[in-house]
Write an enzyme that holds these catalytic residues in place. Structure first.
Site, PDB file in Angstrom:
ATOM      1  N   LYS A  36     -25.012 -10.935   9.892  1.00 32.22           N
ATOM      2  CA  LYS A  36     -26.110 -10.184   9.264  1.00 32.22           C
ATOM      3  C   LYS A  36     -26.331  -8.832   9.920  1.00 32.22           C
ATOM      4  O   LYS A  36     -26.792  -7.896   9.268  1.00 32.22           O
ATOM      5  CB  LYS A  36     -27.408 -10.979   9.360  1.00 32.22           C
ATOM      6  CG  LYS A  36     -27.315 -12.415   8.958  1.00 32.22           C
ATOM      7  CD  LYS A  36     -27.254 -12.572   7.476  1.00 32.22           C
ATOM      8  CE  LYS A  36     -27.116 -14.024   7.106  1.00 32.22           C
ATOM      9  NZ  LYS A  36     -27.365 -14.288   5.710  1.00 32.22           N
TER      10      LYS A  36
HETATM   11  C1  LIG Z   1     -23.998 -18.198  10.104  1.00 31.79           C
HETATM   12  C2  LIG Z   1     -24.030 -18.074   8.618  1.00 31.79           C
HETATM   13  N1  LIG Z   1     -22.930 -18.380   7.914  1.00 31.79           N
HETATM   14  C3  LIG Z   1     -22.915 -18.299   6.584  1.00 31.79           C
HETATM   15  C4  LIG Z   1     -24.036 -17.923   5.871  1.00 31.79           C
HETATM   16  C5  LIG Z   1     -23.954 -17.836   4.376  1.00 31.79           C
HETATM   17  O1  LIG Z   1     -23.845 -16.509   3.970  1.00 31.79           O
HETATM   18  P1  LIG Z   1     -24.314 -16.079   2.495  1.00 31.79           P
HETATM   19  O2  LIG Z   1     -25.756 -16.460   2.423  1.00 31.79           O
HETATM   20  O3  LIG Z   1     -24.096 -14.633   2.456  1.00 31.79           O
HETATM   21  O4  LIG Z   1     -23.494 -16.862   1.557  1.00 31.79           O
HETATM   22  C6  LIG Z   1     -25.208 -17.603   6.557  1.00 31.79           C
HETATM   23  C7  LIG Z   1     -26.457 -17.192   5.881  1.00 31.79           C
HETATM   24  O5  LIG Z   1     -26.547 -16.393   5.050  1.00 31.79           O
HETATM   25  C8  LIG Z   1     -25.199 -17.655   7.963  1.00 31.79           C
HETATM   26  O6  LIG Z   1     -26.270 -17.290   8.652  1.00 31.79           O
HETATM   27  N1  LIG Z   2     -28.387 -17.840   5.702  1.00 30.85           N
HETATM   28  C1  LIG Z   2     -29.355 -16.846   5.497  1.00 30.85           C
HETATM   29  C2  LIG Z   2     -30.195 -17.074   4.296  1.00 30.85           C
HETATM   30  C3  LIG Z   2     -30.679 -15.789   3.725  1.00 30.85           C
HETATM   31  O1  LIG Z   2     -29.581 -15.119   3.221  1.00 30.85           O
HETATM   32  P1  LIG Z   2     -29.513 -13.590   2.835  1.00 30.85           P
HETATM   33  O2  LIG Z   2     -28.116 -13.209   3.162  1.00 30.85           O
HETATM   34  O3  LIG Z   2     -29.853 -13.520   1.419  1.00 30.85           O
HETATM   35  O4  LIG Z   2     -30.497 -12.836   3.669  1.00 30.85           O
HETATM   36  C4  LIG Z   2     -30.153 -16.660   6.776  1.00 30.85           C
HETATM   37  O5  LIG Z   2     -29.576 -16.787   7.808  1.00 30.85           O
HETATM   38  O6  LIG Z   2     -31.328 -16.400   6.751  1.00 30.85           O
END
Ligand SMILES: Cc1ncc(COP(=O)(O)O)c(C=O)c1O
Ligand SMILES: N[C@@H](CCOP(=O)(O)O)C(=O)O
Length: 472
Positions: free
Chosen positions: A112
């Protein structure tokens, strides 16, 4: 560049507009009105660029009209100069076919940061430009929360309310959010699941009681700028593996479908992406949708991959819109009916459009632990459980011949293993240490409020604590 809503009726906006708007006013998500495309020669010309230079090159078409080339380049150098690895998102080889793309070298140890560090800087720039304040509301299953808080803490123009499902994030994840003490940061632990928190956030954007008094902003991947920044590491990794002269496949641990949708965008822009494997845990709505067309949400089962304990996957709407022929009015009806019944069937166009690039696989906890053990014993890599889900899916798809042996298969390593040290220790018998750059997480005092799980309680809390409410 203009952006349009997936639900067809919100006004088209430029990049600055969509960055500050987050969710469209009709409840839809913004997407570029058309995909910019690089030629093979243009992609070849990106070889050898540093990560910040590459980021500016890849994102330039999306920000046209809102940022000058110099502004974008300056932001990229400022943001990516500070990561814990010089390559920003280094690639690690595991065996002849499998690679890991390490996305956890930012300040909060998850993928993120790659987008949220940039988004924080964009907010600052655009809010200053407009002399405006922003009340950010976000939902997190653990990682978005800390990355967003770190990106905006201490700022004077943006204030953040971050909702997490109480008791359903790891201790490291919770502490990374709740130990940040800044007047513009509010941590709310709500009863229920991440899906409940995300529903509250989306509802606030279309609730006149809120929008009348607050300019709301989003840090979740409903915000287009988040996805745009994530497209860059697909380019960075594919270029290292031979693009544009060689195709690359990716396995992406998936929850809200943002990270893997960024891979789809990269493909639309001309990057030779062979396949995108959507890797889910047992909360497998996306696996069911992509394998049988059945998009129906059940209850959420807590797992060792809490960040992916999601059933209602925001960005899937972007795929349904784009792959299904970009009919906003029809999609608005489809989504309204899904919101009421929590179930829908993909149309043929949506299912076929998705199948052209996406494959899916699901990993239960035993399969996840087995993949983590394989990585440790065979490649000397300690990986986090979310990455374990991705690696399991990659290995399964390679074994089934879905990805041919000569195609490099990159699993996105979405979090540092120390964020989930209990689960890692249980799987491989090794407890990963937290990198020193996160500081004394366990010695700092936490601060958060606990709220009941209903929408009105969350909304009223935000309204009564937002500094901008007092000004109105
Ligand atoms: C460590 C981790 N892996 C995978 C994901 C999944 O990613 P996305 O929500 O973009 O599919 C998340 C949360 O978004 C996460 O925090
Ligand atoms: N896995 C995510 C959930 C929120 O996802 P986002 O990519 O839409 O912000 C988290 O870690 O909070």
């Amino acid at each position: 560049m203009q952006y349009v809503s997936t639900r067809g009726s919100a006004p088209a906006l430029d990049f600055e507009g969509v960055t500050l708007a987050g969710l469209a006013s009709d409840g839809g998500l913004y997407l570029p009105a058309e995909w910019p495309r690089f030629s093979e020669a243009e992609i070849r010309d990106m070889r050898g660029l540093s990560y910040p230079d590459l980021a500016a090159r890849v994102m330039a078409p999306f920000v046209a009209g809102s940022l000058t080339e110099e502004e974008l380049l300056g932001l990229c150098h400022k943001v990516y100069g500070d990561f814990g690895h010089a390559a920003v998102t280094p690639l690690v080889q595991m065996d002849a076919q499998h690679w890991l793309l390490e996305l956890f070298h930012g300040p909060t140890l998850a993928f993120k940061d790659v987008a949220l560090q940039l988004l924080g800087a964009l907010f600052e720039l655009f809010l200053e430009r407009r002399d405006q304040r922003l009340t950010i509301v976000g939902a997190t299953s653990g990682d978005t929360g800390s990355a967003a808080i770190h990106a905006v803490a201490g700022g004077t123009r943006a204030e953040i309310f971050m909702l997490h499902p109480k008791g359903r994030v790891s201790e490291v994840q919770r502490r990374q959010m709740t130990t940040v003490r800044a007047p513009n940061v509010h941590n709310l632990a709500i009863e229920g699941s991440f899906d409940d928190a995300q529903a509250h956030v989306k509802r606030m954007f279309t609730d006149p009681e809120v929008t009348r008094v607050l300019d709301l902003g989003a840090v979740n991947s409903i915000n287009w700028a988040r996805l745009m920044a994530q497209v860059v590491y697909y380019f960075a990794s594919a270029l290292q593996l031979g693009a544009p002269d060689r195709s690359v496949a990716y396995s992406v641990p998936t929850g809200n479908f943002g990270d893997v949708f960024a891979g789809y965008v990269a493909a639309k822009m001309g990057l030779p992406v062979e396949r995108l494997i959507v890797a889910t845990n047992v909360n497998d709505i996306l696996h069911r949708a992509l394998s049988s067309g059945d998009y129906s949400a059940g209850g959420v089962t807590p797992t060792i991959t809490p960040s992916m304990d999601i059933q209602v996957s925001s960005n899937f709407e972007r795929l349904l819109f784009d792959a299904g022929g970009r009919d906003g009015a029809a999609l608005a009806d489809q989504m309204r009916s899904f919101e009421a019944s929590k179930a829908m069937q993909l149309t043929n166009a949506q299912a076929e459009g998705a199948a052209a690039l996406f494959t899916s696989a699901r990993a239960d906890q035993t399969e996840t632990a087995r993949a983590m053990q394989w990585a440790y014993r065979n490649a000397g890599q300690v990986i986090d459980p979310h990455t374990g889900v991705g690696l399991h899916a990659a290995q399964a798809m390679a074994a089934e011949g879905v990805v041919a042996p000569q195609v490099p298969l990159v699993t996105l390593a979405t979090a540092h293993p120390a964020k989930f040290n209990d689960a890692v220790e249980r799987a491989i018998g090794v407890r990963p240490a937290l990198p020193s750059r996160v500081g004394d997480l366990f010695g700092r005092e936490e601060s958060y409020v606990e709220l009941a799980g209903d929408y009105a309680t969350t909304r009223d809390y935000v309204l009564s604590h937002a500094a901008a409410s007092g000004e109105a």
